[in-house]
Write an enzyme that holds these catalytic residues in place. Structure first.
Site, short mmCIF file in Angstrom:
data_model
loop_
_atom_site.label_atom_id
_atom_site.label_comp_id
_atom_site.label_asym_id
_atom_site.label_seq_id
_atom_site.Cartn_x
_atom_site.Cartn_y
_atom_site.Cartn_z
N ASN A 70 0.84 -1.20 0.00
CA ASN A 70 0.00 0.00 0.00
C ASN A 70 0.88 1.25 0.00
OD1 ASN A 70 0.54 -0.89 2.76
ND2 ASN A 70 -0.90 0.65 3.49
N GLU A 72 0.30 5.19 0.62
CA GLU A 72 -0.60 6.27 1.03
C GLU A 72 -0.08 7.62 0.56
OE1 GLU A 72 -2.16 4.09 5.09
OE2 GLU A 72 -0.96 5.90 5.28
N CYS A 81 -4.08 0.83 -2.69
CA CYS A 81 -3.99 -0.38 -1.88
C CYS A 81 -2.94 -1.32 -2.47
CB CYS A 81 -5.34 -1.09 -1.87
SG CYS A 81 -6.70 -0.12 -1.19
N GLU A 83 -3.13 -4.46 -3.11
CA GLU A 83 -3.68 -5.35 -4.13
C GLU A 83 -3.63 -4.70 -5.51
OE1 GLU A 83 -4.94 -4.51 -1.16
OE2 GLU A 83 -6.47 -5.95 -0.52
N CYS A 120 -10.73 -4.12 -0.08
CA CYS A 120 -11.81 -3.13 -0.16
C CYS A 120 -12.61 -3.35 -1.45
CB CYS A 120 -11.22 -1.72 -0.12
SG CYS A 120 -10.34 -1.24 -1.62
N CYS A 123 -10.64 -2.74 -4.72
CA CYS A 123 -9.72 -3.83 -5.04
C CYS A 123 -10.49 -5.06 -5.54
CB CYS A 123 -8.87 -4.20 -3.84
SG CYS A 123 -7.63 -2.94 -3.45
#
Length: 167
Positions: A70, A72, A81, A83, A120, A123
């Protein structure tokens, strides 16, 4: 090995999700190695705001392993993310090589214990599109606390009503 069926009832039908929970030490060699790659990937996470490090690793059909973490950004939600970092890297660098399996792990920055890393919605949709693009599903491994791994034979089982996907 624990096998569980989750059933969501609605007014017009039902959705069934088959998954298995397996101790990490009982995974096959390929699966265990992929979880290990995802564990390593989390150390490259840039997570100064959430302090939640996520790593993902994809095994491609030719044996290549692609990892992501991830990333940010202060300008939320500009980050990505793990993924999606992993899947987009695989898609852009190996566009004709199908994904066989994806492993995802998550850890709070100050803990050595995994947290459930359920992807999420964004993703999940990307996973659906990757499966659609390659015209076949891929296996999903999610590391849980106490070294258990939730195994889905098809990532699409996480999202039974995707936005325009056939898989």
């Amino acid at each position: 090995m624990l096998s569980i069926e989750y059933v969501y009832m609605s007014r017009t039908g039902k959705v069934e999700i088959d998954y298995t929970i397996v101790p990490l030490n009982e995974l096959g060699k390929e699966e265990a190695a992929l979880v290990k790659s995802a564990l390593q990937a989390r150390f490259t996470a840039h997570a100064p705001y959430s302090n939640f490090q996520v790593g993902a690793a994809a095994l491609l059909a030719d044996g290549t392993v692609v990892a992501g973490s991830n990333q940010e950004n202060r300008s939320f939600p500009a980050g990505l993310c793990a993924e999606r970092v992993c899947l987009y890297h695989a898609s852009s660098n190996y566009p004709d090589t199908p994904i066989e399996m994806l492993a995802v792990v998550a850890f709070p920055a100050k803990s050595e214990v995994a947290e459930p890393a359920h992807p999420c919605g964004g993703c999940r949709q990307v996973m659906m599109e990757m499966q659609h693009k390659q015209r076949r599903p891929f296996k999903l491994l999610l590391l849980y606390p106490n070294d258990e791994v939730l195994v889905l034979e098809k990532a699409s089982d996480l999202m039974p009503f995707p936005f325009e996907s056939e898989i």
